[in-house]
Design a protein around this motif. Structure first.
Motif, PDB file in Angstrom:
ATOM      1  N   LEU A 134      14.173  62.376 -14.299  1.00 29.10           N
ATOM      2  CA  LEU A 134      15.556  62.336 -13.833  1.00 29.10           C
ATOM      3  C   LEU A 134      16.105  60.913 -13.975  1.00 29.10           C
ATOM      4  O   LEU A 134      15.513  59.959 -13.463  1.00 29.10           O
ATOM      5  N   GLY A 135      17.222  60.772 -14.707  1.00 29.32           N
ATOM      6  CA  GLY A 135      17.866  59.478 -14.849  1.00 29.32           C
ATOM      7  C   GLY A 135      17.375  58.655 -16.021  1.00 29.32           C
ATOM      8  O   GLY A 135      17.921  57.582 -16.295  1.00 29.32           O
ATOM      9  N   PHE A 136      16.350  59.123 -16.729  1.00 31.02           N
ATOM     10  CA  PHE A 136      15.834  58.440 -17.909  1.00 31.02           C
ATOM     11  C   PHE A 136      16.353  59.125 -19.170  1.00 31.02           C
ATOM     12  O   PHE A 136      16.358  60.359 -19.233  1.00 31.02           O
ATOM     13  N   ASP A 137      16.751  58.349 -20.170  1.00 33.91           N
ATOM     14  CA  ASP A 137      17.137  58.970 -21.433  1.00 33.91           C
ATOM     15  C   ASP A 137      15.872  59.328 -22.219  1.00 33.91           C
ATOM     16  O   ASP A 137      14.746  58.960 -21.836  1.00 33.91           O
ATOM     17  N   GLU A 138      16.042  60.051 -23.308  1.00 38.58           N
ATOM     18  CA  GLU A 138      14.896  60.553 -24.071  1.00 38.58           C
ATOM     19  C   GLU A 138      14.024  59.422 -24.602  1.00 38.58           C
ATOM     20  O   GLU A 138      12.796  59.536 -24.651  1.00 38.58           O
ATOM     21  N   LYS A 139      14.652  58.328 -24.997  1.00 34.72           N
ATOM     22  CA  LYS A 139      13.898  57.193 -25.520  1.00 34.72           C
ATOM     23  C   LYS A 139      12.999  56.591 -24.444  1.00 34.72           C
ATOM     24  O   LYS A 139      11.837  56.265 -24.701  1.00 34.72           O
ATOM     25  N   ALA A 140      13.534  56.444 -23.230  1.00 37.34           N
ATOM     26  CA  ALA A 140      12.752  55.888 -22.125  1.00 37.34           C
ATOM     27  C   ALA A 140      11.611  56.817 -21.734  1.00 37.34           C
ATOM     28  O   ALA A 140      10.504  56.363 -21.429  1.00 37.34           O
ATOM     29  N   VAL A 141      11.869  58.130 -21.741  1.00 37.67           N
ATOM     30  CA  VAL A 141      10.825  59.108 -21.430  1.00 37.67           C
ATOM     31  C   VAL A 141       9.695  59.008 -22.445  1.00 37.67           C
ATOM     32  O   VAL A 141       8.509  58.974 -22.093  1.00 37.67           O
ATOM     33  N   ALA A 142      10.058  58.941 -23.743  1.00 40.91           N
ATOM     34  CA  ALA A 142       9.051  58.841 -24.805  1.00 40.91           C
ATOM     35  C   ALA A 142       8.220  57.572 -24.650  1.00 40.91           C
ATOM     36  O   ALA A 142       6.992  57.592 -24.819  1.00 40.91           O
ATOM     37  N   LYS A 143       8.878  56.462 -24.316  1.00 39.26           N
ATOM     38  CA  LYS A 143       8.156  55.197 -24.135  1.00 39.26           C
ATOM     39  C   LYS A 143       7.167  55.298 -22.991  1.00 39.26           C
ATOM     40  O   LYS A 143       6.035  54.809 -23.073  1.00 39.26           O
ATOM     41  N   TYR A 144       7.604  55.929 -21.889  1.00 40.39           N
ATOM     42  CA  TYR A 144       6.697  56.050 -20.751  1.00 40.39           C
ATOM     43  C   TYR A 144       5.501  56.928 -21.103  1.00 40.39           C
ATOM     44  O   TYR A 144       4.345  56.561 -20.855  1.00 40.39           O
ATOM     45  N   LYS A 180      -0.288  52.098 -18.776  1.00 39.77           N
ATOM     46  CA  LYS A 180      -0.187  50.772 -18.180  1.00 39.77           C
ATOM     47  C   LYS A 180       0.335  50.818 -16.743  1.00 39.77           C
ATOM     48  O   LYS A 180       0.387  49.797 -16.061  1.00 39.77           O
ATOM     49  N   ASP A 181       0.753  52.002 -16.296  1.00 44.77           N
ATOM     50  CA  ASP A 181       1.289  52.177 -14.945  1.00 44.77           C
ATOM     51  C   ASP A 181       0.200  51.866 -13.921  1.00 44.77           C
ATOM     52  O   ASP A 181      -0.917  52.375 -14.018  1.00 44.77           O
ATOM     53  N   TYR A 182       0.518  51.033 -12.921  1.00 41.90           N
ATOM     54  CA  TYR A 182      -0.517  50.679 -11.947  1.00 41.90           C
ATOM     55  C   TYR A 182      -0.903  51.848 -11.057  1.00 41.90           C
ATOM     56  O   TYR A 182      -1.866  51.765 -10.289  1.00 41.90           O
ATOM     57  N   LEU A 183      -0.197  52.988 -11.157  1.00 44.58           N
ATOM     58  CA  LEU A 183      -0.648  54.180 -10.437  1.00 44.58           C
ATOM     59  C   LEU A 183      -1.998  54.676 -10.950  1.00 44.58           C
ATOM     60  O   LEU A 183      -2.719  55.381 -10.240  1.00 44.58           O
ATOM     61  N   GLN A 184      -2.325  54.305 -12.184  1.00 38.37           N
ATOM     62  CA  GLN A 184      -3.617  54.703 -12.748  1.00 38.37           C
ATOM     63  C   GLN A 184      -4.771  54.259 -11.848  1.00 38.37           C
ATOM     64  O   GLN A 184      -5.798  54.936 -11.763  1.00 38.37           O
ATOM     65  N   SER A 188       0.546  43.171  -4.160  1.00 36.09           N
ATOM     66  CA  SER A 188       1.389  42.048  -3.757  1.00 36.09           C
ATOM     67  C   SER A 188       2.505  41.884  -4.786  1.00 36.09           C
ATOM     68  O   SER A 188       2.353  42.269  -5.960  1.00 36.09           O
ATOM     69  N   ASP A 189       3.620  41.307  -4.371  1.00 33.19           N
ATOM     70  CA  ASP A 189       4.744  41.125  -5.290  1.00 33.19           C
ATOM     71  C   ASP A 189       4.345  40.305  -6.510  1.00 33.19           C
ATOM     72  O   ASP A 189       4.727  40.617  -7.641  1.00 33.19           O
ATOM     73  N   ASP A 190       3.573  39.251  -6.296  1.00 28.04           N
ATOM     74  CA  ASP A 190       3.158  38.398  -7.420  1.00 28.04           C
ATOM     75  C   ASP A 190       2.316  39.181  -8.418  1.00 28.04           C
ATOM     76  O   ASP A 190       2.514  39.083  -9.636  1.00 28.04           O
ATOM     77  N   MET A 191       1.392  39.972  -7.914  1.00 29.00           N
ATOM     78  CA  MET A 191       0.521  40.754  -8.798  1.00 29.00           C
ATOM     79  C   MET A 191       1.309  41.849  -9.509  1.00 29.00           C
ATOM     80  O   MET A 191       1.161  42.067 -10.709  1.00 29.00           O
ATOM     81  N   ARG A 192       2.167  42.516  -8.751  1.00 29.90           N
ATOM     82  CA  ARG A 192       2.932  43.641  -9.308  1.00 29.90           C
ATOM     83  C   ARG A 192       3.911  43.183 -10.391  1.00 29.90           C
ATOM     84  O   ARG A 192       3.987  43.773 -11.472  1.00 29.90           O
ATOM     85  N   THR A 193       4.647  42.135 -10.093  1.00 30.05           N
ATOM     86  CA  THR A 193       5.672  41.685 -11.047  1.00 30.05           C
ATOM     87  C   THR A 193       5.077  40.987 -12.267  1.00 30.05           C
ATOM     88  O   THR A 193       5.781  40.751 -13.240  1.00 30.05           O
ATOM     89  N   SER A 194       3.786  40.676 -12.214  1.00 29.56           N
ATOM     90  CA  SER A 194       3.139  40.047 -13.372  1.00 29.56           C
ATOM     91  C   SER A 194       2.544  41.065 -14.338  1.00 29.56           C
ATOM     92  O   SER A 194       2.090  40.708 -15.428  1.00 29.56           O
ATOM     93  N   THR A 195       2.543  42.361 -13.950  1.00 27.92           N
ATOM     94  CA  THR A 195       1.960  43.379 -14.815  1.00 27.92           C
ATOM     95  C   THR A 195       2.862  43.687 -16.009  1.00 27.92           C
ATOM     96  O   THR A 195       4.082  43.530 -15.942  1.00 27.92           O
ATOM     97  N   GLU A 196       2.251  44.132 -17.073  1.00 23.46           N
ATOM     98  CA  GLU A 196       2.994  44.511 -18.277  1.00 23.46           C
ATOM     99  C   GLU A 196       3.920  45.688 -17.982  1.00 23.46           C
ATOM    100  O   GLU A 196       5.042  45.755 -18.493  1.00 23.46           O
ATOM    101  N   PHE A 197       3.444  46.606 -17.145  1.00 25.63           N
ATOM    102  CA  PHE A 197       4.252  47.772 -16.810  1.00 25.63           C
ATOM    103  C   PHE A 197       5.551  47.355 -16.128  1.00 25.63           C
ATOM    104  O   PHE A 197       6.628  47.846 -16.456  1.00 25.63           O
ATOM    105  N   TYR A 198       5.446  46.432 -15.183  1.00 29.16           N
ATOM    106  CA  TYR A 198       6.644  45.978 -14.476  1.00 29.16           C
ATOM    107  C   TYR A 198       7.579  45.233 -15.421  1.00 29.16           C
ATOM    108  O   TYR A 198       8.796  45.500 -15.454  1.00 29.16           O
ATOM    109  N   GLN A 199       7.034  44.301 -16.179  1.00 25.99           N
ATOM    110  CA  GLN A 199       7.864  43.424 -17.012  1.00 25.99           C
ATOM    111  C   GLN A 199       8.509  44.141 -18.193  1.00 25.99           C
ATOM    112  O   GLN A 199       9.640  43.819 -18.579  1.00 25.99           O
TER     113      GLN A 199
END
Length: 252
Positions: free
Chosen positions: A62-72, A79-83, A102-113
């Motif tokens: 919901l709210g993602f276009d087809e390109k964003a869905v395909a990328k995910y 790369k999602d930290y839910l893994q 932690s914010d520092d760890m989360r925002t440094s991940t490839e998934f976040y960036q």
């Protein structure tokens, strides 16, 4: 923490959801309806196969276009930290990204960036849906800076819904695989609670989400008689609402 109107909304949602036996319909309804209780910018409800890969034909974004869905699906799911939660999860759990890392760890991940930050959805929360170490689905919501991070109240609502969504997901999976878990669960409850044949008929219609008026017309008895049957069923099952009754049915 919740107003009476919010509890009534949750009960209505659950009664409606428990009548769904199609995985994709359940995913779509969850995203659209829960947005009324917990505002979010974007989200997804993904079903996973036995290899923990996304079942694209069942999942809804919901709210993602087809390109964003395909990328995910093709790149950022891995790369999602839910893994990290999958190997640790034996039963369904509620999570909030900012509490998980932690914010520092989360925002440094490839998934976040590379995925969250470009989409302007820095905040996430949801439910990993699992049973007996089998992770079957993930319901995830995202927010932008304008909505802010998810609150304690939002997490409280997710915890109320957690076990219900688990029941619904595994019920739809069983139905998809040719089983009839709903009917079997219903009959087990009818036997355990010593329901009469007529009460079992009423229970089955309640499980289909039918109103008292509909039940009255369907089984050709007065509305007051239906209400008496419903009262007897509640009393024998030890519940006070249809939502509680449905939970009792589908956890047997």
């Amino acid at each position: 923490m919740l107003k009476e109107s919010e509890w009534n909304t949750i009960n209505s949602i659950l009664v409606d959801f428990y009548t769904v036996d199609d995985a994709k319909v359940l995913a779509s309804k969850t995203l659209s309806v829960l947005r009324l209780l917990i505002p979010f910018s974007k989200g997804y409800f993904i079903f996973l196969d036995k290899q923990k890969r996304i079942s694209k034909d069942l999942s809804v974004f919901l709210g993602f276009d087809e390109k964003a869905v395909a990328k995910y699906v093709e790149t950022y799911y891995d790369k999602d930290y839910l893994q990290y939660l999958y190997s640790l999860t034996s039963e369904s759990i509620v999570y909030k990204d900012s509490s998980m890392l932690s914010d520092d760890m989360r925002t440094s991940t490839e998934f976040y960036q590379l995925f969250l930050e470009p989409a302007k959805i820095p905040f996430g929360a949801g439910i990993v849906i699992a049973k007996n170490k089998d992770v079957a689905a993930v319901f995830n919501m995202f927010r932008g800076e304008n909505l802010g991070d998810f609150s304690d109240k939002d997490m409280y609502i997710l915890n109320i819904l957690r076990k219900h969504l688990e029941n619904m997901v595994f019920n739809t999976i069983q139905t998809k695989n040719g089983g009839n878990q709903s009917e079997n669960s219903l009959l087990r409850m009818a036997g355990d609670c010593a329901l009469s044949e007529r009460e079992t008929d009423v229970l089955r219609l309640i499980a289909e989400g039918r109103s008292n008026t509909y039940i009255s017309e369907q089984i050709h008895v007065s509305l007051s008689t239906v209400k008496k049957h419903v009262y007897n069923i509640f009393n024998k099952a030890g519940v006070n609402s249809r939502a509680q009754l449905l939970t009792t049915i589908f956890t047997r």
